[in-house]
Design a protein around this motif. Structure first.
Motif, PDB file in Angstrom:
ATOM      1  N   GLY A   1      27.998  36.864  37.323  1.00  0.00           N
ATOM      2  CA  GLY A   1      27.929  38.232  36.801  1.00  0.00           C
ATOM      3  C   GLY A   1      27.636  39.296  37.839  1.00  0.00           C
ATOM      4  O   GLY A   1      28.124  40.416  37.744  1.00  0.00           O
ATOM      5  N   ARG A   2      26.830  38.972  38.876  1.00  0.00           N
ATOM      6  CA  ARG A   2      26.426  39.979  39.859  1.00  0.00           C
ATOM      7  C   ARG A   2      27.320  40.004  41.097  1.00  0.00           C
ATOM      8  O   ARG A   2      27.084  40.786  42.016  1.00  0.00           O
ATOM      9  N   THR A   3      28.329  39.147  41.152  1.00  0.00           N
ATOM     10  CA  THR A   3      29.218  39.107  42.313  1.00  0.00           C
ATOM     11  C   THR A   3      30.270  40.213  42.220  1.00  0.00           C
ATOM     12  O   THR A   3      30.515  40.767  41.138  1.00  0.00           O
ATOM     13  N   SER A   4      30.897  40.527  43.349  1.00  0.00           N
ATOM     14  CA  SER A   4      31.967  41.531  43.359  1.00  0.00           C
ATOM     15  C   SER A   4      33.127  41.045  42.502  1.00  0.00           C
ATOM     16  O   SER A   4      33.657  39.970  42.710  1.00  0.00           O
TER      17      SER A   4
ATOM     18  N   MET B   1      38.473  33.019  44.417  1.00  0.00           N
ATOM     19  CA  MET B   1      37.273  33.847  44.282  1.00  0.00           C
ATOM     20  C   MET B   1      37.123  34.795  45.476  1.00  0.00           C
ATOM     21  O   MET B   1      36.732  35.954  45.314  1.00  0.00           O
ATOM     22  N   ILE B   2      37.428  34.297  46.669  1.00  0.00           N
ATOM     23  CA  ILE B   2      37.351  35.142  47.863  1.00  0.00           C
ATOM     24  C   ILE B   2      38.347  36.295  47.757  1.00  0.00           C
ATOM     25  O   ILE B   2      38.019  37.456  48.039  1.00  0.00           O
ATOM     26  N   LEU B   3      39.580  35.994  47.340  1.00  0.00           N
ATOM     27  CA  LEU B   3      40.600  37.031  47.193  1.00  0.00           C
ATOM     28  C   LEU B   3      40.195  38.052  46.140  1.00  0.00           C
ATOM     29  O   LEU B   3      40.334  39.269  46.342  1.00  0.00           O
ATOM     30  N   VAL B   4      39.689  37.577  45.000  1.00  0.00           N
ATOM     31  CA  VAL B   4      39.243  38.480  43.933  1.00  0.00           C
ATOM     32  C   VAL B   4      38.121  39.384  44.431  1.00  0.00           C
ATOM     33  O   VAL B   4      38.092  40.588  44.134  1.00  0.00           O
ATOM     34  N   SER B   5      37.204  38.818  45.227  1.00  0.00           N
ATOM     35  CA  SER B   5      36.094  39.603  45.767  1.00  0.00           C
ATOM     36  C   SER B   5      36.604  40.706  46.696  1.00  0.00           C
ATOM     37  O   SER B   5      36.152  41.861  46.621  1.00  0.00           O
ATOM     38  N   VAL B   6      37.559  40.362  47.566  1.00  0.00           N
ATOM     39  CA  VAL B   6      38.119  41.342  48.506  1.00  0.00           C
ATOM     40  C   VAL B   6      38.806  42.477  47.753  1.00  0.00           C
ATOM     41  O   VAL B   6      38.587  43.671  48.038  1.00  0.00           O
TER      42      VAL B   6
ATOM     43  N   LYS C   1      37.612  46.504  47.391  1.00  0.00           N
ATOM     44  CA  LYS C   1      38.542  47.548  47.824  1.00  0.00           C
ATOM     45  C   LYS C   1      38.783  48.561  46.714  1.00  0.00           C
ATOM     46  O   LYS C   1      38.901  49.768  46.966  1.00  0.00           O
ATOM     47  N   ARG C   2      38.837  48.088  45.462  1.00  0.00           N
ATOM     48  CA  ARG C   2      39.150  48.970  44.346  1.00  0.00           C
ATOM     49  C   ARG C   2      37.911  49.496  43.634  1.00  0.00           C
ATOM     50  O   ARG C   2      38.022  50.306  42.701  1.00  0.00           O
ATOM     51  N   GLY C   3      36.752  49.005  44.008  1.00  0.00           N
ATOM     52  CA  GLY C   3      35.524  49.488  43.387  1.00  0.00           C
ATOM     53  C   GLY C   3      35.231  48.886  42.028  1.00  0.00           C
ATOM     54  O   GLY C   3      34.520  49.507  41.219  1.00  0.00           O
ATOM     55  N   TYR C   4      35.770  47.686  41.753  1.00  0.00           N
ATOM     56  CA  TYR C   4      35.446  47.015  40.486  1.00  0.00           C
ATOM     57  C   TYR C   4      33.988  46.564  40.520  1.00  0.00           C
ATOM     58  O   TYR C   4      33.569  45.858  41.438  1.00  0.00           O
ATOM     59  N   LYS C   5      33.239  46.935  39.513  1.00  0.00           N
ATOM     60  CA  LYS C   5      31.800  46.674  39.513  1.00  0.00           C
ATOM     61  C   LYS C   5      31.466  45.282  38.966  1.00  0.00           C
ATOM     62  O   LYS C   5      32.239  44.702  38.205  1.00  0.00           O
ATOM     63  N   PRO C   6      30.287  44.758  39.351  1.00  0.00           N
ATOM     64  CA  PRO C   6      29.825  43.478  38.795  1.00  0.00           C
ATOM     65  C   PRO C   6      29.620  43.587  37.283  1.00  0.00           C
ATOM     66  O   PRO C   6      29.451  44.684  36.735  1.00  0.00           O
ATOM     67  N   ALA C   7      29.618  42.435  36.617  1.00  0.00           N
ATOM     68  CA  ALA C   7      29.454  42.425  35.160  1.00  0.00           C
ATOM     69  C   ALA C   7      28.029  42.785  34.757  1.00  0.00           C
ATOM     70  O   ALA C   7      27.796  43.291  33.667  1.00  0.00           O
ATOM     71  N   ARG C   8      27.068  42.525  35.660  1.00  0.00           N
ATOM     72  CA  ARG C   8      25.676  42.842  35.354  1.00  0.00           C
ATOM     73  C   ARG C   8      24.979  43.339  36.612  1.00  0.00           C
ATOM     74  O   ARG C   8      25.344  42.970  37.733  1.00  0.00           O
TER      75      ARG C   8
END
Length: 429
Positions: free
Chosen positions: A90-93, A189-194, A198-205
């Motif tokens: 939840g707290r990851t990028s 997961m690494i690609l999703v994090s990058v 870059k796009r400013g998607y926030k963590p779920a919590r």
């Protein structure tokens, strides 16, 4: 030997597939064409080959694991595993996008069906991802791409079919699939994090996970997540065969339904109906492809192909690159199970001639077929996901370009670094 009859049959199969005629009907049409043009062959052999193709003991595992996966969805397992994934990621990028990838990895060991996973997560997670600010295209691509992990994580249906065709230990294939599955999960997961950063998607919590939350989430999801351990452990210790493991999985899913008190009798009836329809579609393809594979074997096409390829290519890595290019192209147009049943008898003996480990080649083959599920024009995962999320295909393909590049990198690692496929098998066996 009547090569012209085989060639015409193969052309008819390809034409019918391009016309989007059902796979089993296309394969049967090719086989019937061969029998009509070849004298002195009783036509009843077609029926015999179709029936004998599905009279395989290992294939009994297919309806068992399909049924277990369906029951898991009705027993409340999916919701509990998803809640555990939210606690972990939840707290990851990328928050919910990371949850999406991890959920596919964990549910792959429970459902065994990538289409079922994609459909389920497209309904459950994509609307929530859009509420959190993720674009529809990105949410759909992550859902479809992560569902590719399902055939690699045991007990994948593709492994059962491959093992029964190529006479490779299904238990070893189950264990071998863990390495590629984890590789794809971590890299995705690494690609999703990058992309998320870059796009400013926030963590779920925003708040940190407390030990109490972690223990509570793990306790809730522990029973479902224990199923792959039971399956692999039971097979390795000789307690049951891979086929019998499917029956164990059904019993375990029913026990979970009783423990969580969410599965009703009506769910069992509905689940059995879904199992019958899903299994019937798979077995129709297996039977029809078995008849066509018999035609190829009778005309000694595998032997001729082996001799031709070996005479043209001297290096096994050049062979593997050529096979990857060929399988990616095939996977773009032909359903994975059908391609597997026709091509494995052709390519597996060639791989043996080059000294390629049979387990490694199986993982390369299955991975290529999984990639085909995501690529146009026949990408079933793409169409299923977009059909539910209402994402436009052209937008999906554009958004998926980084994921296609990632899949190519993972494929090269599987091809040139055998330890990803064989490391766990060598360790456990």
């Amino acid at each position: 030997m009547d090569i012209s009859a085989v060639g015409l049959g193969a052309i008819i199969v390809l034409v019918f597939l391009f016309l989007q005629i059902p796979v089993f009907a296309s394969l049967l049409a090719g086989s019937v064409t061969y029998f009509m043009l070849t004298p002195n062959i009783p036509t009843q052999i077609i029926a015999q080959r179709v029936i004998s193709g599905i009279e395989s003991i290992p294939l009994l595992a297919v309806p068992f694991f399909v049924c277990a996966g369906v029951f898991m969805n009705y027993s409340g397992v999916t919701k509990r595993v998803m809640e555990f994934c939210e606690i972990l990621m939840g707290r990851t990028s990328g928050g919910l996008a990371q949850v999406n990838v991890l959920l596919s990895t964990l549910m792959g060991g429970l459902s065994g069906s990538n289409l079922a996973d994609a459909a389920m997560q497209a309904k459950m997670l994509v609307p929530e991802m859009e509420k959190k600010g993720f674009s529809k295209e990105f949410s759909s691509v992550v859902t479809a791409s992560s569902a590719m992990i399902t055939p690699l994580i045991p007990p994948g249906i593709a492994m059962i079919i491959y093992g029964s065709i190529a006479n490779v230990s299904i238990g070893r294939l189950f264990i071998a699939g863990i390495g590629p599955g984890i590789l794809l999960c971590v890299s995705m997961m690494i690609l999703v994090s990058v992309i998320s950063k870059k796009r400013g998607y926030k963590p779920a919590r925003e708040t940190r996970v407390t030990p109490k939350e972690l223990i509570s989430g793990l306790g809730t999801a522990a029973l479902p997540l224990f199923l792959p351990v039971i399956i692999i452990g039971g097979i390795r210790l000789g307690i049951f065969t891979p086929t019998e493991a499917g029956a164990v999985a059904i019993i375990y899913s029913l026990i979970l339904g009783a423990v969580y008190r969410e599965m009703k009798f009506s769910h069992i009836i509905t689940g059995l109906k879904e199992t019958i329809t899903s299994t019937a579609s798979i077995m129709l393809i297996v039977g029809a492809a078995s008849a066509f594979a018999w035609v190829l074997t009778r005309e000694q096409i595998p032997q001729q192909m082996t001799g031709l390829i070996v005479s043209m290519i001297s290096n096994k890595y050049v062979f593997l690159i050529a096979v990857n290019i060929f399988l990616i192209f095939v996977g773009m147009f032909i359903e994975g199970n059908a391609a597997m049943i026709v091509l494995v008898p052709l390519l597996a003996p060639v791989a043996v001639e080059y000294g390629v480990n049979e387990i490694q080649f199986a993982m390369i083959f299955i991975f290529n077929m999984a990639v085909g599920c995501l690529t146009p024009p026949m990408g079933t995962l793409m169409f299923v996901t977009c059909g539910i999320t209402k994402c436009k295909i052209k937008n999906f393909i554009k958004e998926a370009i980084p994921f296609y590049i990632l899949l190519l990198i993972c494929l090269m690692l599987l091809t040139f670094v055998p330890v990803f496929s064989t490391g766990l098998v060598d360790l456990i066996y």
